[in-house]
Design a protein around this motif. Structure first.
Motif, PDB file in Angstrom:
ATOM      1  N   LEU A  54      10.046  -1.196   2.581  1.00  0.00           N
ATOM      2  CA  LEU A  54       8.970  -2.018   2.038  1.00  0.00           C
ATOM      3  C   LEU A  54       7.615  -1.487   2.486  1.00  0.00           C
ATOM      4  CD1 LEU A  54       7.929  -4.535   0.508  1.00  0.00           C
ATOM      5  CD2 LEU A  54       8.243  -5.826   2.645  1.00  0.00           C
ATOM      6  N   MET A  55       7.499  -1.133   3.740  1.00  0.00           N
ATOM      7  CA  MET A  55       6.226  -0.616   4.246  1.00  0.00           C
ATOM      8  C   MET A  55       5.861   0.713   3.589  1.00  0.00           C
ATOM      9  SD  MET A  55       6.114  -1.718   8.216  1.00  0.00           S
ATOM     10  CE  MET A  55       5.972  -3.437   8.658  1.00  0.00           C
ATOM     11  N   GLU A  56       6.844   1.554   3.336  1.00  0.00           N
ATOM     12  CA  GLU A  56       6.585   2.803   2.602  1.00  0.00           C
ATOM     13  C   GLU A  56       6.059   2.490   1.207  1.00  0.00           C
ATOM     14  OE1 GLU A  56       6.569   6.050   3.276  1.00  0.00           O
ATOM     15  OE2 GLU A  56       7.077   5.709   5.366  1.00  0.00           O
ATOM     16  N   GLN A  57       6.661   1.509   0.549  1.00  0.00           N
ATOM     17  CA  GLN A  57       6.232   1.115  -0.791  1.00  0.00           C
ATOM     18  C   GLN A  57       4.818   0.526  -0.744  1.00  0.00           C
ATOM     19  OE1 GLN A  57       8.699  -1.905  -2.584  1.00  0.00           O
ATOM     20  NE2 GLN A  57       7.951  -1.454  -4.639  1.00  0.00           N
ATOM     21  N   MET A  58       4.542  -0.321   0.257  1.00  0.00           N
ATOM     22  CA  MET A  58       3.217  -0.928   0.387  1.00  0.00           C
ATOM     23  C   MET A  58       2.165   0.152   0.639  1.00  0.00           C
ATOM     24  SD  MET A  58       3.781  -4.601   2.330  1.00  0.00           S
ATOM     25  CE  MET A  58       4.389  -3.931   3.842  1.00  0.00           C
ATOM     26  N   TYR A  59       2.518   1.142   1.440  1.00  0.00           N
ATOM     27  CA  TYR A  59       1.583   2.237   1.717  1.00  0.00           C
ATOM     28  C   TYR A  59       1.230   2.963   0.417  1.00  0.00           C
ATOM     29  CZ  TYR A  59      -0.426   6.528   3.502  1.00  0.00           C
ATOM     30  OH  TYR A  59      -1.275   7.586   3.728  1.00  0.00           O
ATOM     31  N   ALA A  60       2.245   3.338  -0.355  1.00  0.00           N
ATOM     32  CA  ALA A  60       2.015   4.065  -1.600  1.00  0.00           C
ATOM     33  C   ALA A  60       1.165   3.236  -2.570  1.00  0.00           C
ATOM     34  CB  ALA A  60       3.350   4.439  -2.242  1.00  0.00           C
ATOM     35  N   ALA A 131      -5.147  -5.125   9.789  1.00  0.00           N
ATOM     36  CA  ALA A 131      -4.000  -5.954  10.177  1.00  0.00           C
ATOM     37  C   ALA A 131      -2.778  -5.073  10.419  1.00  0.00           C
ATOM     38  CB  ALA A 131      -3.709  -7.005   9.113  1.00  0.00           C
ATOM     39  N   CYS A 132      -2.607  -4.073   9.576  1.00  0.00           N
ATOM     40  CA  CYS A 132      -1.488  -3.130   9.776  1.00  0.00           C
ATOM     41  C   CYS A 132      -1.637  -2.382  11.098  1.00  0.00           C
ATOM     42  CB  CYS A 132      -1.433  -2.106   8.640  1.00  0.00           C
ATOM     43  SG  CYS A 132      -1.056  -2.783   7.032  1.00  0.00           S
ATOM     44  N   VAL A 133      -2.819  -1.863  11.332  1.00  0.00           N
ATOM     45  CA  VAL A 133      -3.058  -1.091  12.550  1.00  0.00           C
ATOM     46  C   VAL A 133      -2.852  -1.961  13.780  1.00  0.00           C
ATOM     47  CG1 VAL A 133      -4.819   0.137  13.902  1.00  0.00           C
ATOM     48  CG2 VAL A 133      -4.595   0.583  11.447  1.00  0.00           C
ATOM     49  N   LYS A 134      -3.391  -3.172  13.764  1.00  0.00           N
ATOM     50  CA  LYS A 134      -3.269  -4.077  14.914  1.00  0.00           C
ATOM     51  C   LYS A 134      -1.806  -4.346  15.244  1.00  0.00           C
ATOM     52  CE  LYS A 134      -4.927  -8.413  16.821  1.00  0.00           C
ATOM     53  NZ  LYS A 134      -5.686  -9.639  16.582  1.00  0.00           N
ATOM     54  N   GLY A 141       3.907   2.471  17.005  1.00  0.00           N
ATOM     55  CA  GLY A 141       2.656   3.212  16.894  1.00  0.00           C
ATOM     56  C   GLY A 141       2.698   4.464  16.041  1.00  0.00           C
ATOM     57  N   GLY A 142       3.870   4.966  15.738  1.00  0.00           N
ATOM     58  CA  GLY A 142       3.989   6.232  15.016  1.00  0.00           C
ATOM     59  C   GLY A 142       3.171   6.345  13.749  1.00  0.00           C
ATOM     60  N   PRO A 143       3.192   5.347  12.865  1.00  0.00           N
ATOM     61  CA  PRO A 143       2.481   5.500  11.595  1.00  0.00           C
ATOM     62  C   PRO A 143       0.979   5.223  11.633  1.00  0.00           C
ATOM     63  CG  PRO A 143       3.991   3.622  11.515  1.00  0.00           C
ATOM     64  CD  PRO A 143       4.123   4.237  12.861  1.00  0.00           C
ATOM     65  N   ILE A 144       0.410   4.912  12.788  1.00  0.00           N
ATOM     66  CA  ILE A 144      -1.009   4.537  12.848  1.00  0.00           C
ATOM     67  C   ILE A 144      -1.934   5.607  12.248  1.00  0.00           C
ATOM     68  CG2 ILE A 144      -2.948   4.037  14.405  1.00  0.00           C
ATOM     69  CD1 ILE A 144      -1.017   2.368  16.093  1.00  0.00           C
ATOM     70  N   PRO A 145      -1.796   6.886  12.589  1.00  0.00           N
ATOM     71  CA  PRO A 145      -2.705   7.875  11.980  1.00  0.00           C
ATOM     72  C   PRO A 145      -2.617   7.883  10.449  1.00  0.00           C
ATOM     73  CG  PRO A 145      -1.552   8.857  13.833  1.00  0.00           C
ATOM     74  CD  PRO A 145      -0.921   7.515  13.593  1.00  0.00           C
TER      75      PRO A 145
END
Length: 153
Positions: A54-60, A131-134, A141-145
């Motif tokens: 879901l997060m991959e889809q939301m990112y795209a 909100a995602c970063v927080k 923490g991996g996907p933060i950058p």
């Protein structure tokens, strides 16, 4: 010292690039039985959890939304499947705690505001990214950058 380093690097490259003969079909089943008998686990393909997918889809989708906001295009409607963030199975279910639920609610609220208040879409979009970063600062923490690339500057 320099020659030792060159020699060591050469040795690593030589041994690291050693090509092993591929086993034929007969040897393949024997090798498979040997690895099972010796207690070594076979390699398993990584499968994403529902939440990771879901997060991959939301990112795209947010990358595309970012482009629409920047170019001044129409934004469309809030993607209802984003609400699955509250119910999707996580890799580690213990991560679905009060902090995550609060951050997920903040993310959804900011995301909905993008569509409801398109005049301030850029601010709401950046609030959603924040909100995602927080959350990821506390959880994974991996996907933060990668997430930070979503910010509209």
């Amino acid at each position: 010292m320099k020659s030792i380093l060159v020699l060591l690097l050469g040795l690593i490259l030589f041994t690291g690039c050693k090509k092993e003969a591929e086993p034929n079909k007969e040897n393949e089943t024997a090798a498979s039985a040997d690895s099972t008998a010796s207690g070594r686990e076979e390699l398993k393909m990584y499968e994403m959890s529902e939440m990771a997918a879901l997060m991959e889809q939301m990112y795209a989708e947010n990358m595309m939304l970012k482009q629409r906001i920047v170019s001044g295009d129409t934004l469309g409607n809030f993607p209802q499947h984003f609400l699955k963030i509250h119910a999707s199975a996580m890799t580690d279910e213990s991560e679905n705690d009060a902090f995550f639920k609060e951050q997920a609610a903040n993310f959804i609220k900011a995301q909905e505001l993008i569509y409801k208040d398109s005049v301030n879409a850029e601010k709401h979009f950046n609030d959603a990214v924040s909100a995602c970063v927080k959350c990821h600062e506390q959880k994974c923490g991996g996907p933060i950058p990668r997430i930070k690339k979503l910010y509209i500057k």
